[in-house]
Motif scaffolding. Sequence first.
Motif, short mmCIF file in Angstrom:
data_model
loop_
_atom_site.label_atom_id
_atom_site.label_comp_id
_atom_site.label_asym_id
_atom_site.label_seq_id
_atom_site.Cartn_x
_atom_site.Cartn_y
_atom_site.Cartn_z
N ALA A 91 38.92 32.05 37.26
CA ALA A 91 38.76 33.43 37.74
C ALA A 91 38.07 34.30 36.70
O ALA A 91 38.47 34.30 35.53
N SER A 92 37.04 35.05 37.13
CA SER A 92 36.43 36.02 36.22
C SER A 92 36.75 37.44 36.68
O SER A 92 36.41 38.40 36.00
N LYS A 93 37.40 37.57 37.85
CA LYS A 93 37.90 38.88 38.30
C LYS A 93 39.03 38.62 39.31
O LYS A 93 38.90 37.73 40.16
N VAL A 94 40.10 39.39 39.19
CA VAL A 94 41.22 39.24 40.12
C VAL A 94 41.60 40.61 40.66
O VAL A 94 41.80 41.55 39.89
N VAL A 95 41.65 40.73 41.99
CA VAL A 95 42.10 41.99 42.61
C VAL A 95 43.21 41.65 43.59
O VAL A 95 43.04 40.78 44.45
N LEU A 96 44.34 42.34 43.45
CA LEU A 96 45.46 42.07 44.37
C LEU A 96 45.55 43.15 45.43
O LEU A 96 45.30 44.33 45.16
N ASP A 97 45.89 42.74 46.63
CA ASP A 97 46.18 43.69 47.70
C ASP A 97 47.62 43.43 48.13
O ASP A 97 47.90 42.44 48.84
N ASN A 150 49.12 41.25 51.05
CA ASN A 150 49.64 40.06 50.38
C ASN A 150 48.51 39.07 50.04
O ASN A 150 48.64 37.86 50.26
N LEU A 151 47.41 39.62 49.52
CA LEU A 151 46.24 38.78 49.25
C LEU A 151 45.78 38.98 47.81
O LEU A 151 45.97 40.05 47.23
N ALA A 152 45.15 37.93 47.27
CA ALA A 152 44.47 38.05 45.98
C ALA A 152 43.01 37.71 46.20
O ALA A 152 42.69 36.69 46.82
N THR A 153 42.12 38.57 45.72
CA THR A 153 40.69 38.25 45.77
C THR A 153 40.28 37.80 44.38
O THR A 153 40.52 38.50 43.39
#
Length: 251
Positions: free
Chosen positions: A143-149, A153-156
């Motif tokens: 992973a070079s970028k992680v965004v949580l919602d 209940n999601l991770a991009t």
Amino acid sequence: MKIMVAIKRVVDYAVKIRVKPDKTGVETSNVKMSMNPFCEIALEEALRIRESGMASEVVAVSMGSAHCVDTLRTGLAMGADRAIHVETPGTLYPLSVAKILKALVDVEKPGLLVLGKQAIDDDCNQTGQMVAGLLDWPQGTFASKVVLDKEKNLATVEREVDGGLETLCLELPAVITTDLRLNQPRYATLPNIMKAKSKVLKKFTPEELNVQIKSDLEVVQVTEPPKRKDGVIVSSVDELIDKLKNEAHVI
Ligand code: AMP
């Protein structure tokens, strides 16, 4: 949501590696050991997620000899809330680590398991993928970028691939392994190093977790790479061209 981070104790990246005289492995006694750099990035990311309010707790875990406690204390000083050490004798291979991690996930039930993409000692790059398989969780590796919602209940997860950037959407709980460019890990400050001494560090044995440590792998021999021949300084461009024509290996 709880985040579990796997941190490995390895020979410090700045140490010049020496092979043991009996060729059974790399010398680790009297050698500076540190947290694997990719694990520092994994922990940093977990701390940033907690600081953004998307997680409530960060648990650092490590498997290996009693010395792993030092690495876990560094993780606690960086900001992890508590730590778990699974003490194991001898060499641990990725499948055993993955089995222990799965057992710890069954106990702790984190929403996210973050690992380094690889340990710089064995360069296996297997543990994250294996534990995701054992857990049957989605995985976002390198992973070079992680965004949580949190609501969805999601991770991009953005990952650098040959042709550019690939973006994955993972349903939580999930496994993420971290690449170099994800973040710049923080240093542990002196007050935090002091505070870390009183944070909870729990110990398990593999037996308590019902994990059998065995491996079908056997390291036959570890040898140093062949010594590089001395270079030569050429006195002119003509000499360089001549050497390139007549002495360079054809690819
Ligand atoms: P590897 O598959 O060995 O290259 O390791 C990848 C990642 O798995 C590391 O960056 C750690 O996050 C985790 N890991 C591997 N071995 C251990 C260990 N003994 N203790 C804790 N985490 C580990």
